[in-house]
Write a protein that holds these residues in place. Structure first.
Motif, PDB file in Angstrom:
ATOM      1  N   PRO A   9       1.737  22.189   1.029  1.00 37.20           N
ATOM      2  CA  PRO A   9       2.601  20.959   1.211  1.00 37.20           C
ATOM      3  C   PRO A   9       3.406  20.313  -0.061  1.00 37.20           C
ATOM      4  O   PRO A   9       4.326  19.376   0.170  1.00 37.20           O
ATOM      5  N   PHE A  10       2.693  20.547  -1.149  1.00 37.52           N
ATOM      6  CA  PHE A  10       3.213  19.873  -2.400  1.00 37.52           C
ATOM      7  C   PHE A  10       4.426  20.672  -3.331  1.00 37.52           C
ATOM      8  O   PHE A  10       4.872  20.269  -4.063  1.00 37.52           O
ATOM      9  N   ILE A  11       4.534  22.042  -2.603  1.00 34.94           N
ATOM     10  CA  ILE A  11       5.495  22.852  -3.527  1.00 34.94           C
ATOM     11  C   ILE A  11       6.865  22.752  -2.988  1.00 34.94           C
ATOM     12  O   ILE A  11       6.854  22.697  -1.405  1.00 34.94           O
ATOM     13  N   ASP A  12       7.912  22.531  -3.473  1.00 34.00           N
ATOM     14  CA  ASP A  12       9.145  22.507  -3.110  1.00 34.00           C
ATOM     15  C   ASP A  12       9.530  24.018  -2.666  1.00 34.00           C
ATOM     16  O   ASP A  12       9.690  24.938  -3.427  1.00 34.00           O
ATOM     17  N   ILE A  13       9.442  24.363  -1.339  1.00 35.22           N
ATOM     18  CA  ILE A  13       9.673  25.685  -0.858  1.00 35.22           C
ATOM     19  C   ILE A  13      11.175  25.941  -1.080  1.00 35.22           C
ATOM     20  O   ILE A  13      11.065  27.710  -1.670  1.00 35.22           O
ATOM     21  N   GLU A  14      12.168  25.509  -1.225  1.00 29.87           N
ATOM     22  CA  GLU A  14      13.548  25.827  -1.683  1.00 29.87           C
ATOM     23  C   GLU A  14      13.515  26.565  -2.966  1.00 29.87           C
ATOM     24  O   GLU A  14      14.032  27.430  -3.079  1.00 29.87           O
ATOM     25  N   ASP A  15      12.839  25.584  -4.103  1.00 22.03           N
ATOM     26  CA  ASP A  15      12.889  26.206  -5.271  1.00 22.03           C
ATOM     27  C   ASP A  15      12.026  27.484  -5.251  1.00 22.03           C
ATOM     28  O   ASP A  15      12.414  28.347  -6.278  1.00 22.03           O
ATOM     29  N   GLU A  16      10.843  27.443  -4.738  1.00 24.44           N
ATOM     30  CA  GLU A  16      10.023  28.701  -4.986  1.00 24.44           C
ATOM     31  C   GLU A  16      10.723  29.763  -4.177  1.00 24.44           C
ATOM     32  O   GLU A  16      10.739  31.004  -5.134  1.00 24.44           O
ATOM     33  N   VAL A  17      11.327  30.013  -3.042  1.00 25.94           N
ATOM     34  CA  VAL A  17      12.086  31.025  -2.667  1.00 25.94           C
ATOM     35  C   VAL A  17      13.217  31.332  -3.517  1.00 25.94           C
ATOM     36  O   VAL A  17      13.686  32.584  -3.566  1.00 25.94           O
ATOM     37  N   GLU A  18      13.935  30.277  -3.982  1.00 22.79           N
ATOM     38  CA  GLU A  18      15.102  30.663  -4.811  1.00 22.79           C
ATOM     39  C   GLU A  18      14.592  31.398  -6.026  1.00 22.79           C
ATOM     40  O   GLU A  18      15.627  32.249  -6.578  1.00 22.79           O
ATOM     41  N   MET A  19      13.630  31.297  -6.630  1.00 21.36           N
ATOM     42  CA  MET A  19      13.208  31.907  -7.837  1.00 21.36           C
ATOM     43  C   MET A  19      12.973  33.382  -7.329  1.00 21.36           C
ATOM     44  O   MET A  19      13.239  34.223  -8.353  1.00 21.36           O
ATOM     45  N   LEU A  20      12.329  33.708  -6.263  1.00 17.65           N
ATOM     46  CA  LEU A  20      12.474  35.193  -5.748  1.00 17.65           C
ATOM     47  C   LEU A  20      13.797  35.849  -5.587  1.00 17.65           C
ATOM     48  O   LEU A  20      14.131  36.748  -6.087  1.00 17.65           O
ATOM     49  N   ILE A  21      14.788  34.702  -4.938  1.00 13.11           N
ATOM     50  CA  ILE A  21      16.050  35.593  -5.000  1.00 13.11           C
ATOM     51  C   ILE A  21      16.675  35.990  -6.121  1.00 13.11           C
ATOM     52  O   ILE A  21      17.463  36.873  -6.403  1.00 13.11           O
ATOM     53  N   ASN A  22      16.433  34.845  -7.152  1.00 13.32           N
ATOM     54  CA  ASN A  22      17.154  35.252  -8.388  1.00 13.32           C
ATOM     55  C   ASN A  22      16.280  36.170  -9.276  1.00 13.32           C
ATOM     56  O   ASN A  22      17.039  36.310 -10.732  1.00 13.32           O
ATOM     57  N   ASN A  23      15.194  36.614  -9.015  1.00  9.61           N
ATOM     58  CA  ASN A  23      14.302  37.543  -9.812  1.00  9.61           C
ATOM     59  C   ASN A  23      14.200  38.642  -9.205  1.00  9.61           C
ATOM     60  O   ASN A  23      12.938  39.223  -9.224  1.00  9.61           O
ATOM     61  N   ARG A  24      14.960  39.349  -8.409  1.00 10.77           N
ATOM     62  CA  ARG A  24      14.794  40.532  -7.748  1.00 10.77           C
ATOM     63  C   ARG A  24      14.037  41.549  -8.429  1.00 10.77           C
ATOM     64  O   ARG A  24      13.275  42.368  -7.852  1.00 10.77           O
ATOM     65  N   GLU A  25      14.456  41.575  -9.731  1.00 12.35           N
ATOM     66  CA  GLU A  25      13.935  43.069 -10.414  1.00 12.35           C
ATOM     67  C   GLU A  25      12.400  42.821 -10.667  1.00 12.35           C
ATOM     68  O   GLU A  25      11.584  43.748 -10.843  1.00 12.35           O
ATOM     69  N   LYS A  26      11.779  41.697 -10.395  1.00 13.84           N
ATOM     70  CA  LYS A  26      10.241  41.295 -10.584  1.00 13.84           C
ATOM     71  C   LYS A  26       9.580  41.516  -9.411  1.00 13.84           C
ATOM     72  O   LYS A  26       8.371  41.680  -9.211  1.00 13.84           O
ATOM     73  N   LEU A  27      10.255  41.819  -8.053  1.00 16.01           N
ATOM     74  CA  LEU A  27       9.668  41.872  -6.925  1.00 16.01           C
ATOM     75  C   LEU A  27       8.644  43.035  -6.591  1.00 16.01           C
ATOM     76  O   LEU A  27       7.641  43.179  -6.040  1.00 16.01           O
ATOM     77  N   THR A  28       9.158  44.139  -7.327  1.00 17.24           N
ATOM     78  CA  THR A  28       8.435  45.577  -7.082  1.00 17.24           C
ATOM     79  C   THR A  28       7.144  45.174  -7.683  1.00 17.24           C
ATOM     80  O   THR A  28       6.114  45.763  -7.087  1.00 17.24           O
ATOM     81  N   ASN A  29       7.136  44.794  -8.672  1.00 15.89           N
ATOM     82  CA  ASN A  29       5.714  44.636  -9.412  1.00 15.89           C
ATOM     83  C   ASN A  29       4.755  43.746  -8.557  1.00 15.89           C
ATOM     84  O   ASN A  29       3.714  44.040  -8.384  1.00 15.89           O
ATOM     85  N   ILE A  30       5.301  42.745  -7.773  1.00 15.45           N
ATOM     86  CA  ILE A  30       4.586  41.759  -7.074  1.00 15.45           C
ATOM     87  C   ILE A  30       4.027  42.530  -5.863  1.00 15.45           C
ATOM     88  O   ILE A  30       2.822  42.523  -5.376  1.00 15.45           O
ATOM     89  N   SER A  31       5.122  43.430  -5.266  1.00 15.72           N
ATOM     90  CA  SER A  31       4.633  44.395  -4.017  1.00 15.72           C
ATOM     91  C   SER A  31       3.645  45.366  -4.644  1.00 15.72           C
ATOM     92  O   SER A  31       2.604  45.467  -3.807  1.00 15.72           O
TER      93      SER A  31
END
Length: 366
Positions: A314-336
């Motif tokens: 509840p303390f995290i800005d969800i919009e900012d958190e998700v936007e970071m995922l959108i703008n860092n697509r190349e890092k998502l495979t490592n997280i997967s």
């Protein structure tokens, strides 16, 4: 061993039952199949609405209880393992205690002790009931549910169950934390069992990223979807070529899991310290999971290196958190890749089933 599971949430007991049978144990699972989820069950006990439905359900429970004896282990999904008032549940609980070797409790979902810990706000910084000392939108819109969990009738019944069970198995650290002061040495941590496809590989992520929400009617506020969905919708309007949001509601479990395979990022909840079944199932197939992932969770399971869960609270800005995922697509495979490894390391069905077996065996050998 001869094992009886009474009740189920999200197929947790059904997953354990399948694996235990493969190990040679005799297992019976009685549940309502999760209503619309249509999870596996050997014996269906489902309460229909209205007075007639209530009477029929009680009669079915009475007829069934004679078959619930002479088991090595009875594992209850929750103190409220049947959809009956505590005054009626007490008779079924006493019968189980008197006619079986062990009666154990799976700490899953709400009960008096867990809700009390959430509401008092001393143990947890936030929960579905409170953020700090402030009631959540879920609590404000469901005052009767909170009062019901904390009623004197429910308190007396829950205290009786906690006092008389042989032990409890916590599937999330939060449940362990809330119950440990009461149960002391009669509590084990098991985690949630997840069946992993050994061929799962990390995802390759392409635009538009597919965000996914699965809703169970009546639980929108409890999961924080009133916060999550508007935040992601705003991002979809800002970045229409980079993301989209798919929402499904009240699907049978098999159909739901199929829909999940087509997603990239599963938006799970904001009020949990830990990822539960939905988030773990997502990671097991290579999706990213946005869910609870507090430092206390990683410390509790002694995970030093992997951090695959996209942390929401509840303390995290969800919009900012998700936007970071959108703008860092190349890092998502490592997280997967980390997510798949995480589930294998901590929640593989073989690992969790073994924890249950070892816990039961230790109790029998006391």
């Amino acid at each position: 061993m001869k094992i009886l599971f009474l009740g189920d949430y999200s197929g947790l007991h059904a997953t354990l039952a399948r694996r235990l049978r493969e190990c040679g144990h005799e297992v019976v699972l009685v549940s309502d199949r999760g209503a619309f989820m249509q999870a596996e069950s050997d014996r269906l006990l489902s309460r229909q609405p209205g007075f007639v439905g209530s009477v029929q359900y009680l009669l079915e429970c009475i007829a069934s209880v004679l078959h619930w004896k002479n088991f090595d282990v009875v594992q209850l999904i929750n103190p409220n393992f049947l959809k009956l008032r505590p005054s009626k549940l007490e008779y079924f609980f006493k019968f189980l205690k008197d006619n079986n070797r062990l009666v154990c409790l799976t700490l899953a979902g709400n009960d008096y002790h867990f809700v009390k810990a959430c509401v008092e706000s001393k143990m947890f910084r936030y929960s579905e009931f409170r953020v700090g000392c402030q009631p959540t939108s879920f609590a404000l819109n469901n005052i009767d549910r909170e009062q019901g969990w904390l009623s004197h009738e429910n308190q007396v019944y829950a205290e009786n169950v906690y006092h008389n069970i042989d032990a409890a198995m916590a599937v999330l650290p939060e449940y362990y934390m809330a119950a440990k002061p009461i149960l002391k040495n009669r509590i084990f941590y098991t985690g949630i069992p997840i069946e992993i496809n050994r061929n799962s590989v990390p995802r390759r992520f392409e635009y538009p990223l597919k965000f996914f929400v699965g809703i169970k009617s009546g639980m929108e506020l409890q999961k924080g979807f009133d916060v999550i969905i508007p935040a992601v919708n705003r991002l979809c309007k800002r970045f229409p070529d980079k993301c989209r949001l798919d929402i499904v509601r009240d699907l049978p479990l098999d159909e739901y899991l199929y829909n999940m395979t087509k997603a990239d990022i599963v938006l799970d909840q904001i009020y949990s310290y830990s990822p539960a079944t939905n988030a773990l199932q997502a990671m097991a197939i290579g999706c990213l999971a946005a869910s609870g992932a507090e430092p206390e969770f990683y410390d509790f399971i002694a995970e030093k290196s992997l951090r695959p869960i996209v942390r929401l609270n509840p303390f995290i800005d969800i919009e900012d958190e998700v936007e970071m995922l959108i703008n860092n697509r190349e890092k998502l495979t490592n997280i997967s890749a980390e997510g798949i490894e995480f589930v294998k390391r901590h929640n593989d069905v073989d690992l969790v089933t073994d924890r249950f077996i070892k816990s039961w065996t230790a109790l029998m050998n006391r």
